[in-house]
Scaffold this active site. Sequence first.
Site, PDB file in Angstrom:
ATOM      1  N   CYS A  41      43.502  35.325  47.382  1.00  0.00           N
ATOM      2  CA  CYS A  41      43.539  36.656  48.008  1.00  0.00           C
ATOM      3  C   CYS A  41      43.049  36.679  49.457  1.00  0.00           C
ATOM      4  O   CYS A  41      43.530  37.486  50.258  1.00  0.00           O
ATOM      5  CB  CYS A  41      42.779  37.662  47.146  1.00  0.00           C
ATOM      6  N   HIS A  61      39.483  42.414  51.095  1.00  0.00           N
ATOM      7  CA  HIS A  61      38.918  41.245  51.771  1.00  0.00           C
ATOM      8  C   HIS A  61      39.191  41.377  53.272  1.00  0.00           C
ATOM      9  O   HIS A  61      40.342  41.597  53.688  1.00  0.00           O
ATOM     10  CB  HIS A  61      39.573  39.955  51.273  1.00  0.00           C
TER      11      HIS A  61
END
Length: 358
Positions: free
Chosen positions: A152, A245
Site C-alpha cells: 500500500c 499512507h
Amino acid sequence: MTPIVNRWPVAVLGATGAVGQAFIRLLDAHPWFDLTEVAASERSAGKSYREATKWLEGTMPAQVAALTVKTCSPEEVTAPIIFSALDSGVAGEVEAAFARAGRMVLSNAKNYRMEPDVPLVIPEVNGDHLGILDIQRANRGWTGGIVTNANCATTVMAAALAPLHQRFTVTKVFATTMQAVSGAGYPGVPSLDILGNVIPYINDEEPKIETELVKLLGTFDGNALRHAEIVTSAHANRVPVEHGHTVCMSVAFAEKPTPARALETMRSWTGQEAVRGLPSAPEPSLIVRDEADRPQPRRDVNRGRGMATTVGRVREDHLFDLRLVAMSHNVVRGAAGGSILNAELLAHTGQLARYLAP
Ligand code: NAP
C-alpha cells in the site's frame, strides 16, 4: 466502454479481515460483480459472516451478513473470480491452488508480487502488464491465473511518480512513509504502542517498497516484464492515523524538470487509456493540490471514493531534483479497491471471458 454482457460471481478470501471487509463494502451493488461467497480461516468457517466478523465501518450488507463463511479451498469456493485478502502466511499455497483450479485470483498478499511471470498492477500506471498472464499460464500450466496489487505504501509512490517517470525518467527516490494503523489489519497495532507515538519500523515494508516500485514503473515488452532502473531508499514509519499512507519523497531524474513542469505533467496525466470509465476508476486518479499544507489523510483520503492519489508540496530539492508529498487510502486504493479495478480491467479487455470460458 465495452458493454459487459455477463455479471461475474466473485468470492472474497480473508473476508473477515480489514481488507476483506473493504472488499465487501466496495462490491456491494457493484455493476459487474456479484459477491456470492466469503471464506476465511477454520476459526470462522461454518459461522454466518455476521457472527464471524467484527465489522469495522458502516453497515454490513444484509445479503453478505447471512452468508456462511467457507474454508479457503477451491473445492468449497466455486466462484470464477477470487479476491484474496489473505494473510501472507497462507496466501502462497491457497492462491496457487485456486489458479491451478482455473480461477482468476486478484491478490493483496506479497507472496507472488515479485515473480517474473506475475503481473503487479496499478491499472492507470501499468495495466498493460496484465499481458504477462498468457506467459504465466503457459509457464505454470494453470488454467486460471494470479494478478497482484502492490504494497500500500508503494502504491502511493508509483501513482505519484508514474507521470514524472514517463516524461523525465526517475533515477533515484529517497522516501519516508507515514503509514496508517489500518495498514496493519485488525486488531493490528496495540493501542498503547501507537497512541501519541510514532513507530520507526514496519516489518518487511522497506524491502517491499524498494523492489516493487521498479516493477510497477517498468515495462512489458510482450515477452517479459522489464524493471525500471531506479534506486530507492525507504524509511517506513507507523503513525497514529486511521486510514491513508503519506509518503514524502526526494526524487532524482535523468532530465531534471522544474517544479512547474512537474506540476503540469502530473495535472495533465490521465493514465492508461483502457482504464478510463471503468466503474472503480477515479476521475482524475491523481489530484494535485497547491496549498502548502496538503495532502492530509483526514481531508483527502476519501477523494475519488478512496481511489484517488493526492499530491502536493512539489518543490526544488537540495539533495536530488524535486521533493513532493503523496497520499492515498491504504485499504481502498492500496488494497481492495485496487484489486477490484484490476478485475474490471481484465473484464474490459476480454481477458476474463477468454481465461474463464467454461
Ligand atoms: P487482517 O485484518 O489480519 O485479516 C486477515 C484475514 O486472513 C482474515 O480474514 C483471516 O481470517 C484470514 N486468515 C488468517 N489466517 C488464515 C488461514 N490460516 N486460513 C485462511 N484464512 C486465514 O489483515 P488485512 O490487513 O486485512 O490484510 C490482508 C492481506 O492484505 C495481507 O496479506 C496484507 O499484507 C495485505 N494488505 C493489507 C493492506 C492494508 O492496508 N491493511 C494493504 C495492502 C495489502 P479469520 O478472521 O478467520 O482469522
